[in-house]
Motif scaffolding. Structure first.
Motif, mmCIF file in Angstrom:
data_model
loop_
_atom_site.group_PDB
_atom_site.id
_atom_site.type_symbol
_atom_site.label_atom_id
_atom_site.label_comp_id
_atom_site.label_asym_id
_atom_site.label_seq_id
_atom_site.Cartn_x
_atom_site.Cartn_y
_atom_site.Cartn_z
ATOM 1 N N LEU A 258 44.581 53.589 39.862
ATOM 2 C CA LEU A 258 44.881 52.514 40.797
ATOM 3 C C LEU A 258 45.117 53.064 42.191
ATOM 4 C CD1 LEU A 258 46.955 51.699 38.003
ATOM 5 C CD2 LEU A 258 46.125 49.629 39.074
ATOM 6 N N GLN A 259 44.654 52.320 43.180
ATOM 7 C CA GLN A 259 44.901 52.676 44.581
ATOM 8 C C GLN A 259 45.338 51.427 45.317
ATOM 9 O OE1 GLN A 259 40.950 54.490 45.464
ATOM 10 N NE2 GLN A 259 42.211 56.109 46.374
ATOM 11 N N LEU A 260 46.296 51.601 46.219
ATOM 12 C CA LEU A 260 46.758 50.517 47.084
ATOM 13 C C LEU A 260 46.106 50.676 48.447
ATOM 14 C CD1 LEU A 260 48.643 48.097 47.622
ATOM 15 C CD2 LEU A 260 50.410 49.768 48.250
ATOM 16 N N ASN A 261 45.397 49.659 48.874
ATOM 17 C CA ASN A 261 44.740 49.630 50.181
ATOM 18 C C ASN A 261 43.933 50.894 50.473
ATOM 19 O OD1 ASN A 261 45.904 47.080 50.753
ATOM 20 N ND2 ASN A 261 47.800 48.078 51.397
ATOM 21 N N PRO A 262 42.962 51.249 49.613
ATOM 22 C CA PRO A 262 42.203 52.484 49.830
ATOM 23 C C PRO A 262 41.390 52.494 51.116
ATOM 24 C CG PRO A 262 41.198 51.182 48.108
ATOM 25 C CD PRO A 262 42.501 50.517 48.445
ATOM 26 N N ASP A 263 41.068 51.318 51.642
ATOM 27 C CA ASP A 263 40.309 51.240 52.892
ATOM 28 C C ASP A 263 41.210 50.930 54.082
ATOM 29 O OD1 ASP A 263 37.882 51.707 51.543
ATOM 30 O OD2 ASP A 263 37.753 49.584 50.993
ATOM 31 N N GLY A 264 42.512 51.173 53.934
ATOM 32 C CA GLY A 264 43.472 50.848 54.990
ATOM 33 C C GLY A 264 44.063 49.467 54.754
ATOM 34 N N LYS A 265 45.196 49.221 55.376
ATOM 35 C CA LYS A 265 45.905 47.943 55.200
ATOM 36 C C LYS A 265 45.085 46.819 55.838
ATOM 37 C CE LYS A 265 49.970 45.559 54.653
ATOM 38 N NZ LYS A 265 49.451 44.272 54.270
ATOM 39 N N PRO A 266 44.705 45.811 55.032
ATOM 40 C CA PRO A 266 43.957 44.693 55.601
ATOM 41 C C PRO A 266 44.850 43.828 56.499
ATOM 42 C CG PRO A 266 44.300 44.365 53.245
ATOM 43 C CD PRO A 266 44.906 45.684 53.603
ATOM 44 N N GLU A 267 44.212 42.983 57.311
ATOM 45 C CA GLU A 267 44.981 42.103 58.194
ATOM 46 C C GLU A 267 45.892 41.170 57.413
ATOM 47 O OE1 GLU A 267 43.089 39.987 61.393
ATOM 48 O OE2 GLU A 267 41.701 41.660 61.728
ATOM 49 N N GLY A 268 45.415 40.680 56.303
ATOM 50 C CA GLY A 268 46.212 39.791 55.466
ATOM 51 C C GLY A 268 46.253 40.295 54.040
ATOM 52 N N GLY A 269 47.405 40.221 53.415
ATOM 53 C CA GLY A 269 47.541 40.623 52.024
ATOM 54 C C GLY A 269 47.424 42.121 51.815
ATOM 55 N N ASN A 270 47.118 42.492 50.610
ATOM 56 C CA ASN A 270 46.934 43.881 50.204
ATOM 57 C C ASN A 270 45.823 43.931 49.179
ATOM 58 O OD1 ASN A 270 49.288 45.659 51.310
ATOM 59 N ND2 ASN A 270 50.236 43.720 50.712
ATOM 60 N N ASP A 271 45.221 45.093 49.028
ATOM 61 C CA ASP A 271 44.170 45.288 48.043
ATOM 62 C C ASP A 271 44.586 46.373 47.060
ATOM 63 O OD1 ASP A 271 42.337 43.468 49.240
ATOM 64 O OD2 ASP A 271 41.788 45.000 50.703
ATOM 65 N N ILE A 272 44.473 46.070 45.784
ATOM 66 C CA ILE A 272 44.647 47.072 44.738
ATOM 67 C C ILE A 272 43.287 47.254 44.076
ATOM 68 C CG2 ILE A 272 45.703 47.627 42.522
ATOM 69 C CD1 ILE A 272 48.164 46.034 43.384
ATOM 70 N N VAL A 273 42.840 48.493 44.031
ATOM 71 C CA VAL A 273 41.600 48.818 43.327
ATOM 72 C C VAL A 273 42.005 49.456 42.002
ATOM 73 C CG1 VAL A 273 39.508 50.208 43.349
ATOM 74 C CG2 VAL A 273 40.294 49.096 45.461
ATOM 75 N N ARG A 274 41.551 48.851 40.920
ATOM 76 C CA ARG A 274 41.879 49.331 39.565
ATOM 77 C C ARG A 274 40.584 49.716 38.880
ATOM 78 N NH1 ARG A 274 44.543 45.128 35.381
ATOM 79 N NH2 ARG A 274 42.746 43.997 36.143
ATOM 80 N N LYS A 275 40.511 50.961 38.428
ATOM 81 C CA LYS A 275 39.354 51.453 37.687
ATOM 82 C C LYS A 275 39.826 51.804 36.284
ATOM 83 C CE LYS A 275 37.115 53.329 41.778
ATOM 84 N NZ LYS A 275 36.609 54.538 42.437
ATOM 85 N N ILE A 276 39.076 51.332 35.293
ATOM 86 C CA ILE A 276 39.470 51.507 33.894
ATOM 87 C C ILE A 276 38.387 52.277 33.150
ATOM 88 C CG2 ILE A 276 40.087 50.329 31.748
ATOM 89 C CD1 ILE A 276 40.816 47.877 33.533
ATOM 90 N N LEU A 277 38.796 53.336 32.469
ATOM 91 C CA LEU A 277 37.904 54.079 31.591
ATOM 92 C C LEU A 277 38.273 53.716 30.154
ATOM 93 C CD1 LEU A 277 35.775 56.312 31.054
ATOM 94 C CD2 LEU A 277 37.687 57.925 30.997
ATOM 95 N N LEU A 278 37.312 53.149 29.438
ATOM 96 C CA LEU A 278 37.503 52.806 28.030
ATOM 97 C C LEU A 278 36.872 53.898 27.195
ATOM 98 C CD1 LEU A 278 36.477 49.042 28.240
ATOM 99 C CD2 LEU A 278 38.801 49.991 28.277
ATOM 100 N N VAL A 279 37.641 54.472 26.269
ATOM 101 C CA VAL A 279 37.163 55.564 25.437
ATOM 102 C C VAL A 279 36.943 55.041 24.019
ATOM 103 C CG1 VAL A 279 37.644 57.889 24.590
ATOM 104 C CG2 VAL A 279 38.486 57.190 26.853
ATOM 105 N N GLY A 280 35.787 55.351 23.458
ATOM 106 C CA GLY A 280 35.463 54.928 22.100
ATOM 107 C C GLY A 280 34.028 54.443 22.045
ATOM 108 N N GLU A 281 33.525 54.294 20.841
ATOM 109 C CA GLU A 281 32.161 53.794 20.624
ATOM 110 C C GLU A 281 32.214 52.272 20.723
ATOM 111 O OE1 GLU A 281 29.401 55.689 20.255
ATOM 112 O OE2 GLU A 281 30.699 57.429 20.592
ATOM 113 N N LEU A 282 32.028 51.753 21.933
ATOM 114 C CA LEU A 282 32.188 50.327 22.190
ATOM 115 C C LEU A 282 30.856 49.691 22.560
ATOM 116 C CD1 LEU A 282 35.344 50.663 24.474
ATOM 117 C CD2 LEU A 282 35.317 50.140 22.042
ATOM 118 N N SER A 283 30.632 48.499 22.047
ATOM 119 C CA SER A 283 29.438 47.739 22.425
ATOM 120 C C SER A 283 29.677 47.112 23.799
ATOM 121 C CB SER A 283 29.173 46.633 21.398
ATOM 122 O OG SER A 283 30.178 45.629 21.486
ATOM 123 N N ASP A 284 28.606 46.618 24.398
ATOM 124 C CA ASP A 284 28.733 45.931 25.683
ATOM 125 C C ASP A 284 29.639 44.709 25.556
ATOM 126 O OD1 ASP A 284 27.127 47.809 26.909
ATOM 127 O OD2 ASP A 284 25.315 46.557 26.844
#
Length: 136
Positions: free
Chosen positions: A79-105
């Motif tokens: 997770l990152q908070l405002n990775p592109d800098g603080k926006p004019e309004g609100g905040n941005d959280i970027v969440r990247k998820i790695l799923l491990v296992g033999e998973l179907s689409d």
């Protein structure tokens, strides 16, 4: 039904180091980085928010996978908070998820949907009201 979450925060004489205790008996601390006057002895409040979302995401995915018998063997959340800098309004959280296992689409899609429905995601993306009062 679980108890209503409760956290007590105490700031002592040492600048910016706060101690926490909760209704479940856990204790931990937070601090600020040295560049803003803290001692960098513990993680900062903004990182605690990110950690809460990351923990909730991973736990929710594990629970959903177990309930639906999806062969999920691990989860990583970045997770990152405002990775592109603080926006004019609100905040941005970027969440990247790695799923491990033999998973179907389809299983991956189910888990992504579950991640977006985890309680902390709902809390952070919903309306939040903070009622503040002084006490003696």
């Amino acid at each position: 039904m679980p108890a209503t979450p409760f956290v007590k925060t105490v700031l002592g004489d040492t600048p910016y180091i706060v101690s926490f205790s909760d209704d479940l008996g856990h204790t931990w601390t937070a601090d600020e980085p040295t560049e803003v006057g803290g001692g960098n002895t513990a993680t900062s409040p903004d990182r605690l928010i990110l950690a809460g979302l990351g923990a909730c995401t991973a736990i929710t995915l594990r629970m959903v996978a177990a309930r639906r018998q999806i062969p999920l063997t691990g989860v990583e959340v970045e997770l990152q908070l405002n990775p592109d800098g603080k926006p004019e309004g609100g905040n941005d959280i970027v969440r990247k998820i790695l799923l491990v296992g033999e998973l179907s689409d389809d299983e991956r899609a189910q888990l992504l949907k579950a991640a977006n429905a985890c309680p902390m995601h709902k809390l952070l993306t919903g309306e939040i009201r903070v009622h503040t009062e002084l006490f003696a």
